[in-house]
Design a protein around this motif. Sequence first.
Motif, PDB file in Angstrom:
ATOM      1  N   TYR A  56     -22.466  11.124  16.282  1.00 21.28           N
ATOM      2  CA  TYR A  56     -22.810  10.731  17.652  1.00 21.28           C
ATOM      3  C   TYR A  56     -23.539   9.388  17.659  1.00 21.28           C
ATOM      4  O   TYR A  56     -23.311   8.554  18.531  1.00 21.28           O
ATOM      5  CB  TYR A  56     -23.681  11.795  18.329  1.00 21.28           C
ATOM      6  CG  TYR A  56     -22.907  13.008  18.783  1.00 21.28           C
ATOM      7  CD1 TYR A  56     -21.839  12.887  19.665  1.00 21.28           C
ATOM      8  CD2 TYR A  56     -23.257  14.277  18.345  1.00 21.28           C
ATOM      9  CE1 TYR A  56     -21.139  13.999  20.093  1.00 21.28           C
ATOM     10  CE2 TYR A  56     -22.564  15.405  18.771  1.00 21.28           C
ATOM     11  CZ  TYR A  56     -21.500  15.250  19.644  1.00 21.28           C
ATOM     12  OH  TYR A  56     -20.815  16.355  20.066  1.00 21.28           O
ATOM     13  N   LEU A  57     -24.420   9.197  16.681  1.00 21.90           N
ATOM     14  CA  LEU A  57     -25.131   7.926  16.587  1.00 21.90           C
ATOM     15  C   LEU A  57     -24.152   6.780  16.321  1.00 21.90           C
ATOM     16  O   LEU A  57     -24.307   5.682  16.865  1.00 21.90           O
ATOM     17  CB  LEU A  57     -26.205   7.984  15.506  1.00 21.90           C
ATOM     18  CG  LEU A  57     -27.426   8.845  15.847  1.00 21.90           C
ATOM     19  CD1 LEU A  57     -28.312   9.033  14.625  1.00 21.90           C
ATOM     20  CD2 LEU A  57     -28.201   8.226  16.991  1.00 21.90           C
ATOM     21  N   ILE A  78     -27.258  14.434  22.555  1.00 24.39           N
ATOM     22  CA  ILE A  78     -28.025  14.462  21.300  1.00 24.39           C
ATOM     23  C   ILE A  78     -29.491  14.055  21.459  1.00 24.39           C
ATOM     24  O   ILE A  78     -30.211  13.968  20.472  1.00 24.39           O
ATOM     25  CB  ILE A  78     -27.361  13.568  20.225  1.00 24.39           C
ATOM     26  CG1 ILE A  78     -27.371  12.107  20.646  1.00 24.39           C
ATOM     27  CG2 ILE A  78     -25.975  14.048  19.884  1.00 24.39           C
ATOM     28  CD1 ILE A  78     -27.028  11.142  19.530  1.00 24.39           C
ATOM     29  N   ARG A  79     -29.943  13.850  22.668  1.00 25.66           N
ATOM     30  CA  ARG A  79     -31.302  13.345  22.886  1.00 25.66           C
ATOM     31  C   ARG A  79     -32.355  14.254  22.256  1.00 25.66           C
ATOM     32  O   ARG A  79     -33.265  13.776  21.576  1.00 25.66           O
ATOM     33  CB  ARG A  79     -31.585  13.168  24.372  1.00 25.66           C
ATOM     34  CG  ARG A  79     -32.997  12.665  24.617  1.00 25.66           C
ATOM     35  CD  ARG A  79     -33.254  12.248  26.008  1.00 25.66           C
ATOM     36  NE  ARG A  79     -32.748  13.181  26.984  1.00 25.66           N
ATOM     37  CZ  ARG A  79     -33.251  13.354  28.191  1.00 25.66           C
ATOM     38  NH1 ARG A  79     -34.273  12.638  28.557  1.00 25.66           N
ATOM     39  NH2 ARG A  79     -32.731  14.199  29.036  1.00 25.66           N
ATOM     40  N   GLN A  80     -32.251  15.533  22.465  1.00 27.60           N
ATOM     41  CA  GLN A  80     -33.266  16.449  21.938  1.00 27.60           C
ATOM     42  C   GLN A  80     -33.303  16.431  20.410  1.00 27.60           C
ATOM     43  O   GLN A  80     -34.375  16.437  19.809  1.00 27.60           O
ATOM     44  CB  GLN A  80     -33.016  17.862  22.455  1.00 27.60           C
ATOM     45  CG  GLN A  80     -33.293  17.986  23.939  1.00 27.60           C
ATOM     46  CD  GLN A  80     -32.984  19.385  24.471  1.00 27.60           C
ATOM     47  OE1 GLN A  80     -32.386  20.201  23.777  1.00 27.60           O
ATOM     48  NE2 GLN A  80     -33.401  19.645  25.701  1.00 27.60           N
ATOM     49  N   GLN A  81     -32.110  16.385  19.789  1.00 24.49           N
ATOM     50  CA  GLN A  81     -32.075  16.342  18.320  1.00 24.49           C
ATOM     51  C   GLN A  81     -32.688  15.039  17.800  1.00 24.49           C
ATOM     52  O   GLN A  81     -33.351  15.025  16.764  1.00 24.49           O
ATOM     53  CB  GLN A  81     -30.638  16.474  17.797  1.00 24.49           C
ATOM     54  CG  GLN A  81     -30.023  17.825  18.005  1.00 24.49           C
ATOM     55  CD  GLN A  81     -29.272  17.919  19.336  1.00 24.49           C
ATOM     56  OE1 GLN A  81     -29.389  17.046  20.194  1.00 24.49           O
ATOM     57  NE2 GLN A  81     -28.525  19.000  19.515  1.00 24.49           N
ATOM     58  N   LEU A  82     -32.442  13.928  18.529  1.00 26.67           N
ATOM     59  CA  LEU A  82     -33.014  12.647  18.097  1.00 26.67           C
ATOM     60  C   LEU A  82     -34.524  12.649  18.223  1.00 26.67           C
ATOM     61  O   LEU A  82     -35.230  12.163  17.329  1.00 26.67           O
ATOM     62  CB  LEU A  82     -32.439  11.491  18.925  1.00 26.67           C
ATOM     63  CG  LEU A  82     -31.005  11.086  18.639  1.00 26.67           C
ATOM     64  CD1 LEU A  82     -30.576   9.974  19.572  1.00 26.67           C
ATOM     65  CD2 LEU A  82     -30.835  10.658  17.202  1.00 26.67           C
ATOM     66  N   ALA A 104     -36.471  15.212  18.115  1.00 21.91           N
ATOM     67  CA  ALA A 104     -37.023  16.138  17.122  1.00 21.91           C
ATOM     68  C   ALA A 104     -36.952  15.546  15.709  1.00 21.91           C
ATOM     69  O   ALA A 104     -37.834  15.798  14.885  1.00 21.91           O
ATOM     70  CB  ALA A 104     -36.279  17.468  17.169  1.00 21.91           C
ATOM     71  N   GLY A 105     -35.922  14.752  15.439  1.00 16.72           N
ATOM     72  CA  GLY A 105     -35.740  14.221  14.088  1.00 16.72           C
ATOM     73  C   GLY A 105     -35.867  12.717  14.024  1.00 16.72           C
ATOM     74  O   GLY A 105     -35.062  12.053  13.367  1.00 16.72           O
ATOM     75  N   LYS A 106     -36.891  12.179  14.667  1.00 17.36           N
ATOM     76  CA  LYS A 106     -37.070  10.715  14.697  1.00 17.36           C
ATOM     77  C   LYS A 106     -37.134  10.120  13.297  1.00 17.36           C
ATOM     78  O   LYS A 106     -36.575   9.058  13.045  1.00 17.36           O
ATOM     79  CB  LYS A 106     -38.337  10.339  15.470  1.00 17.36           C
ATOM     80  CG  LYS A 106     -38.208  10.465  16.950  1.00 17.36           C
ATOM     81  CD  LYS A 106     -39.482  10.010  17.641  1.00 17.36           C
ATOM     82  CE  LYS A 106     -39.343  10.174  19.134  1.00 17.36           C
ATOM     83  NZ  LYS A 106     -40.555   9.783  19.853  1.00 17.36           N
ATOM     84  N   ASP A 107     -37.822  10.784  12.412  1.00 20.41           N
ATOM     85  CA  ASP A 107     -37.961  10.256  11.057  1.00 20.41           C
ATOM     86  C   ASP A 107     -36.627  10.262  10.319  1.00 20.41           C
ATOM     87  O   ASP A 107     -36.317   9.341   9.566  1.00 20.41           O
ATOM     88  CB  ASP A 107     -38.995  11.079  10.260  1.00 20.41           C
ATOM     89  CG  ASP A 107     -40.397  10.894  10.813  1.00 20.41           C
ATOM     90  OD1 ASP A 107     -40.643   9.833  11.431  1.00 20.41           O
ATOM     91  OD2 ASP A 107     -41.226  11.808  10.650  1.00 20.41           O
ATOM     92  N   LYS A 108     -35.854  11.291  10.530  1.00 21.00           N
ATOM     93  CA  LYS A 108     -34.567  11.430   9.850  1.00 21.00           C
ATOM     94  C   LYS A 108     -33.588  10.324  10.254  1.00 21.00           C
ATOM     95  O   LYS A 108     -32.827   9.821   9.424  1.00 21.00           O
ATOM     96  CB  LYS A 108     -33.967  12.801  10.170  1.00 21.00           C
ATOM     97  CG  LYS A 108     -32.668  13.095   9.478  1.00 21.00           C
ATOM     98  CD  LYS A 108     -32.188  14.490   9.830  1.00 21.00           C
ATOM     99  CE  LYS A 108     -30.866  14.794   9.166  1.00 21.00           C
ATOM    100  NZ  LYS A 108     -30.352  16.112   9.549  1.00 21.00           N
ATOM    101  N   TYR A 109     -33.630   9.929  11.529  1.00 23.00           N
ATOM    102  CA  TYR A 109     -32.675   8.944  12.055  1.00 23.00           C
ATOM    103  C   TYR A 109     -33.330   7.594  12.361  1.00 23.00           C
ATOM    104  O   TYR A 109     -32.791   6.788  13.117  1.00 23.00           O
ATOM    105  CB  TYR A 109     -32.018   9.488  13.337  1.00 23.00           C
ATOM    106  CG  TYR A 109     -31.370  10.829  13.154  1.00 23.00           C
ATOM    107  CD1 TYR A 109     -30.242  10.985  12.359  1.00 23.00           C
ATOM    108  CD2 TYR A 109     -31.903  11.967  13.763  1.00 23.00           C
ATOM    109  CE1 TYR A 109     -29.656  12.229  12.177  1.00 23.00           C
ATOM    110  CE2 TYR A 109     -31.325  13.204  13.598  1.00 23.00           C
ATOM    111  CZ  TYR A 109     -30.208  13.332  12.809  1.00 23.00           C
ATOM    112  OH  TYR A 109     -29.630  14.561  12.628  1.00 23.00           O
ATOM    113  N   ARG A 110     -34.473   7.350  11.744  1.00 20.25           N
ATOM    114  CA  ARG A 110     -35.264   6.156  12.050  1.00 20.25           C
ATOM    115  C   ARG A 110     -34.442   4.867  11.969  1.00 20.25           C
ATOM    116  O   ARG A 110     -34.484   4.050  12.888  1.00 20.25           O
ATOM    117  CB  ARG A 110     -36.472   6.072  11.113  1.00 20.25           C
ATOM    118  CG  ARG A 110     -37.348   4.855  11.365  1.00 20.25           C
ATOM    119  CD  ARG A 110     -38.539   4.809  10.421  1.00 20.25           C
ATOM    120  NE  ARG A 110     -39.266   6.052  10.415  1.00 20.25           N
ATOM    121  CZ  ARG A 110     -40.335   6.326  11.180  1.00 20.25           C
ATOM    122  NH1 ARG A 110     -40.770   5.424  11.994  1.00 20.25           N
ATOM    123  NH2 ARG A 110     -40.934   7.483  11.102  1.00 20.25           N
TER     124      ARG A 110
END
Length: 159
Positions: free
Chosen positions: A6-7, A73-77, A79-85
């Motif tokens: 999605y990103l 995907i907003r909620q997943q992003l 929640a996982g800001k560090d993962k997808y930084r």
Amino acid sequence: MPEENYLNILEQSLRKKLGILKQIRVKNEHQRVLLLDEELAPEDLEENMDAKAELVGQLEILDQGFDEVYERIRQQLEAGKDKYREQIRQLQELIRQVTAESSSIQAEEKRNYQLAEKKFASVKKQVREVKASYKAVNQYYRNMTKTHYVDAQFLDNKK
């Protein structure tokens, strides 16, 4: 579908949007040249505006798709800001570029609008002058044709 996909879709959407915005800037420059041209053909200006309208339509479609994917995907992003930084940072940079291009386009559009107003005012003035000249020519023609016209004359036979 994983968030990475999605990103990637969001990134592709922003890159396409940047490409379309650059095409619009080219069309704006062409429109400016057309508006400065003394021998402007209305068809050329209309063609340019139609092409820009089509590009704007493409932008609207991209914006709508971007919003839909982001909402998905907003909620997943968040929640996982560090993962997808890193991917988020890339998206933010692309959004900055899109915003800068959009601002430049708005300024160009404003300048072109002012040029168009001047152009149309000039055309209106020319039309008024042509009408006045046409009226003067017609009046002259009518006056000249009357010089050869002799009113009926009556003779009085009584004395």
